[in-house]
Design a protein around this motif. Structure first.
Motif, PDB file in Angstrom:
ATOM      1  N   ALA A 118      44.915  15.143 -34.436  1.00 26.15           N
ATOM      2  CA  ALA A 118      44.626  14.983 -35.856  1.00 26.15           C
ATOM      3  C   ALA A 118      45.879  14.602 -36.638  1.00 26.15           C
ATOM      4  O   ALA A 118      47.008  14.723 -36.154  1.00 26.15           O
ATOM      5  CB  ALA A 118      44.040  16.277 -36.422  1.00 26.15           C
ATOM      6  N   ALA A 158      40.226  13.756 -37.457  1.00 24.65           N
ATOM      7  CA  ALA A 158      40.481  14.161 -36.076  1.00 24.65           C
ATOM      8  C   ALA A 158      41.244  13.101 -35.297  1.00 24.65           C
ATOM      9  O   ALA A 158      42.049  13.424 -34.418  1.00 24.65           O
ATOM     10  CB  ALA A 158      39.170  14.483 -35.367  1.00 24.65           C
ATOM     11  N   ASP A 160      43.267  10.771 -36.661  1.00 23.72           N
ATOM     12  CA  ASP A 160      44.409  10.302 -37.447  1.00 23.72           C
ATOM     13  C   ASP A 160      44.149   8.960 -38.126  1.00 23.72           C
ATOM     14  O   ASP A 160      45.044   8.128 -38.273  1.00 23.72           O
ATOM     15  CB  ASP A 160      45.672  10.220 -36.588  1.00 23.72           C
ATOM     16  CG  ASP A 160      46.945  10.161 -37.423  1.00 23.72           C
ATOM     17  OD1 ASP A 160      46.881  10.465 -38.632  1.00 23.72           O
ATOM     18  OD2 ASP A 160      48.009   9.801 -36.866  1.00 23.72           O
ATOM     19  N   ALA A 183      37.156  18.177 -35.044  1.00 20.05           N
ATOM     20  CA  ALA A 183      38.362  18.121 -35.879  1.00 20.05           C
ATOM     21  C   ALA A 183      39.307  19.274 -35.573  1.00 20.05           C
ATOM     22  O   ALA A 183      40.526  19.079 -35.453  1.00 20.05           O
ATOM     23  CB  ALA A 183      37.975  18.114 -37.358  1.00 20.05           C
ATOM     24  N   ALA A 188      43.115  19.694 -36.655  1.00 21.08           N
ATOM     25  CA  ALA A 188      42.918  19.675 -38.101  1.00 21.08           C
ATOM     26  C   ALA A 188      42.549  21.067 -38.618  1.00 21.08           C
ATOM     27  O   ALA A 188      42.070  21.923 -37.874  1.00 21.08           O
ATOM     28  CB  ALA A 188      41.825  18.684 -38.480  1.00 21.08           C
ATOM     29  N   CYS A 212      38.645  19.413 -44.725  1.00 23.53           N
ATOM     30  CA  CYS A 212      39.076  18.977 -43.406  1.00 23.53           C
ATOM     31  C   CYS A 212      40.333  18.145 -43.621  1.00 23.53           C
ATOM     32  O   CYS A 212      40.265  17.076 -44.257  1.00 23.53           O
ATOM     33  CB  CYS A 212      37.982  18.158 -42.724  1.00 23.53           C
ATOM     34  SG  CYS A 212      38.411  17.563 -41.067  1.00 23.53           S
TER      35      CYS A 212
END
Length: 234
Positions: A118, A158, A160, A183, A188, A212
């Protein structure tokens, strides 16, 4: 998109016959995999009998129906397998994006078999957010394309492709539970709008908001959305 019958399940909430067909197909196949598990799905009438099961399936047959109907790619099939109030297996199938996300508790998260890491962004300024527009107080953020599916937006954090996602709306468990595991297994931070851990398979399977984001951004995100959350939740 194939020809589909479309109607409004509720105000401003479209559904189509493909949602229903996928739900029926998944219920048959998943219950064959583990027939003792309970069942919770957006397109199946909820039955409190699921609360008596240790294990449960939680499914959104098409998360992002608007994009599906419009012939866009921002939709997915969301499946989670829960042990008590926690997801332990998760899959997001996004065929229009040629993507299959998966995760297992303690086993990491993957996209098409490639391990996910993440976002590790450290500062809010310039952070990528999948949204339609930015409000005045958010002008330090950077817009990135927004799929209609909230699960796919969480998957963006999750893998990036985004740094932050926040909601202050009441939301259903089936929308986020699979993406939550994906995630969090990617590293994350995931919580409700107040930063509290989300427990699933509740009698009323809804939660207030969702965060998130990259772990280093969580305090800044919570500080920004708390006044809005307080006004809405008061």
């Amino acid at each position: 998109m194939p020809d589909a019958k479309i109607w409004d399940k509720s105000a401003d909430h479209p559904v189509c016959d493909i949602d229903i067909a996928v739900d029926r197909f998944l219920k048959i196949k998943l219950q064959q995999l583990y027939p003792m598990a309970g069942w919770l799905s957006e397109e199946t009438a909820d039955d409190a009998e699921r609360l008596g099961h240790r294990y449960n399936w939680s499914v959104d047959p098409i998360d992002g129906t608007r994009d599906y109907i419009a012939g866009k790619t921002g939709w997915c099939v969301s499946i989670a397998f829960l042990d008590g109030d926690k997801p332990i297996l998760a899959v997001l199938a996004a065929p229009a994006e040629d993507a299959l996300f998966s995760a297992s508790m303690g086993g990491g998260a993957f996209r098409n078999g490639r391990k996910l890491w993440a976002s590790k962004r450290q500062i809010m300024k310039g952070s990528r957010i999948p949204a339609d527009k930015l409000f005045k107080d958010d002008n330090l953020l950077t817009l990135v394309p927004k799929p209609n599916s909230i699960a796919l937006r969480m998957a963006m954090v999750a893998c990036d492709a985004a740094d932050v996602l926040a909601s202050v709306r009441m939301g259903n468990e089936w929308d986020i539970v699979a993406a939550h595991l994906i995630a969090s297994e990617a590293g994350a931070f995931v919580s409700d709008a107040y930063g509290k851990a989300i427990k699933y398979n509740k009698f009323k399977p809804i939660d207030f908001g969702m965060i998130c984001c990259a772990p280093a951004l969580k305090d800044d995100v919570m500080e920004r959305i708390k006044p809005v959350a307080d006004r809405l939740f008061a």
